[in-house]
Design a protein around this motif. Structure first.
Motif, short mmCIF file in Angstrom:
data_model
loop_
_atom_site.label_atom_id
_atom_site.label_comp_id
_atom_site.label_asym_id
_atom_site.label_seq_id
_atom_site.Cartn_x
_atom_site.Cartn_y
_atom_site.Cartn_z
N SER A 204 0.83 -1.20 0.00
CA SER A 204 0.00 0.00 0.00
C SER A 204 0.86 1.25 0.00
O SER A 204 1.77 1.40 0.84
N ASP A 205 0.58 2.16 -0.95
CA ASP A 205 1.25 3.46 -1.00
C ASP A 205 0.42 4.40 -1.86
O ASP A 205 0.10 4.07 -3.01
N SER A 206 0.09 5.56 -1.33
CA SER A 206 -0.77 6.51 -2.05
C SER A 206 -0.08 7.15 -3.24
O SER A 206 -0.72 7.82 -4.05
N ASN A 207 1.24 6.96 -3.36
CA ASN A 207 1.99 7.53 -4.50
C ASN A 207 2.14 6.54 -5.66
O ASN A 207 2.80 6.85 -6.65
N LEU A 225 9.92 2.09 -4.21
CA LEU A 225 9.05 2.84 -5.10
C LEU A 225 9.95 3.78 -5.88
O LEU A 225 10.55 4.70 -5.30
N LYS A 230 11.25 1.74 0.63
CA LYS A 230 10.12 2.13 1.48
C LYS A 230 9.55 0.87 2.15
O LYS A 230 8.64 0.22 1.63
N ASN A 232 7.69 0.54 4.68
CA ASN A 232 6.32 0.61 5.18
C ASN A 232 5.27 0.34 4.11
O ASN A 232 4.08 0.32 4.41
N ILE A 233 5.68 0.11 2.86
CA ILE A 233 4.72 -0.26 1.82
C ILE A 233 4.10 -1.62 2.14
O ILE A 233 2.92 -1.84 1.88
N GLN A 235 2.17 -3.95 4.10
CA GLN A 235 1.20 -3.78 5.17
C GLN A 235 0.86 -5.09 5.86
O GLN A 235 0.53 -5.10 7.05
#
Length: 269
Positions: A204-207, A225, A230, A232-233, A235
Motif C-alpha cells: 500500500s502506498d498513495s503515491n 518505489l 520504502k 512501510n509499503i 502492510q
C-alpha cells in the motif's frame, strides 16, 4: 565439474581452481565434505522437565570443504602456488562466491565465507613437494543458485487476473522472486498471492500512480518505489516464494499493472 571463485571487487576477480595448474600439473579439485544443518533448536520448558522444539526444520548454514592436490618441484614453487590461492581472498573484496560448472550451460553459484586453508605438506626426495590442500568454507545460505535470472513479463493485468510461473526443473528446491510492478493507474493498495503455497503480500502506498514502478524483492526483503526503499509499503503478509512446478499468481488492485518477474532457481548440493 569445474570450480571457480569470484569476489566482490568493483571489477570482480576470478580464481579458477579448475585451470590453475601449469601444463601437466593438475590440482584435481573435488568436494570432500558437505554438512548441512537444520533449524531444529530446542528450548527448555519452564517449570517442567524436558524441552520443546522451536526450529522449523528449514536449512541453515553448513560447512563445506573443497579439497585439491598441489604438486611442486621446489619449496619456492610450492609457496607460490599456495599463496596464489590464499591471497585471492582479500577481506576488502568479500563476500566471495563459488561457481560450480556442471556442463557447458549449467553454472550454479553460492555465497561462501572462508574459514581456513589446511594443508598436509610432504617432500618426496629432491624432486617433488606434495600437499593435500583444502579450502574450508561456511555457507550461510546452504543453497546453490543459478548465476543468471529467469525473467518473464505479464502485461495488462486487471484486478482478479492471474498468471502462472512454472518451474519445470524437478531438481529445483525453491526460488525467491523479484516483482517489478508498473502501474497503469492509481493503485493505492494491491495484493499478490501465490496459489502454490497460499502465500500473499499486501502492498500500500498513495503515491503508486500511473507510470510508477514498485520493486518487491523476496531475495533481499526490500521494497522500492522508484529508487527509494520504502519498508512501510508492506502492510501485511509475507514476501512470496516460488515452488517447483506451477505457481499461479493472483493480482488484485484498483487499476491494471504490468508485472515483470525474475528469479534464480535454488538447489541443494
Amino acid at each position: 565439474m569445474k570450480f571457480k571463485f569470484v569476489d566482490s571487487a568493483t571489477t570482480p576477480n576470478e580464481l579458477d581452481i579448475s585451470t590453475l595448474s601449469a601444463a601437466g600439473e593438475k590440482y584435481y579439485p573435488k568436494i570432500e565434505s558437505y554438512n548441512p544443518k537444520l533449524n531444529n533448536d530446542t528450548l527448555e520448558k519452564f517449570g517442567k522437565s524436558g524441552s520443546f522444539a522451536i526450529g522449523d526444520n528449514t536449512f541453515k548454514e553448513n560447512d563445506f570443504k573443497l579439497n585439491m592436490y598441489i604438486l611442486a618441484k621446489t619449496d619456492i614453487q610450492y609457496r607460490e602456488k599456495v599463496l596464489n590461492i590464499i591471497n585471492f581472498f582479500k577481506p576488502k573484496n568479500a563476500p566471495f562466491f563459488l561457481h560450480i560448472e556442471y556442463d557447458d550451460t549449467t553454472v550454479l553459484s553460492m555465497s561462501v565465507q572462508v574459514k581456513g586453508f589446511p594443508h598436509k605438506y610432504k617432500s618426496e626426495g629432491l624432486e617433488h613437494r606434495i600437499s593435500d590442500f583444502s579450502i574450508d568454507l561456511k555457507l550461510l545460505d546452504p543453497f546453490l543458485e543459478d548465476v543468471d535470472y529467469t525473467e518473464e513479463t505479464h502485461a495488462g493485468l486487471n484486478s482478479g487476473d492471474t498468471f502462472t510461473v512454472t518451474i519445470a526443473d524437478t531438481l529445483c528446491y525453491e526460488a525467491f522472486p523479484v516483482f517489478v510492478i508498473t502501474s497503469n493507474g492509481f493503485n493505492p493498495s494491491i495484493v499478490l498471492a501465490n496459489d502454490a503455497n497460499d502465500g500473499s503480500i499486501l502492498l500500500s502506498d498513495s503515491n503508486f500512480n500511473t507510470g510508477s514502478i514498485m520493486t518487491v524483492s523476496s531475495e533481499t526483503g526490500e521494497i522500492k518505489l522508484g529508487t527509494n526503499i520504502k519498508a512501510n509499503i508492506k502492510q501485511n503478509g509475507y514476501f512470496l516464494k516460488f515452488e517447483q512446478g506451477a505457481n499461479e499468481i493472483l493480482y488484485q488492485g484498483s487499476n491494471s499493472v504490468d508485472i515483470t518477474v525474475r528469479y534464480k532457481k535454488r538447489y541443494l548440493l
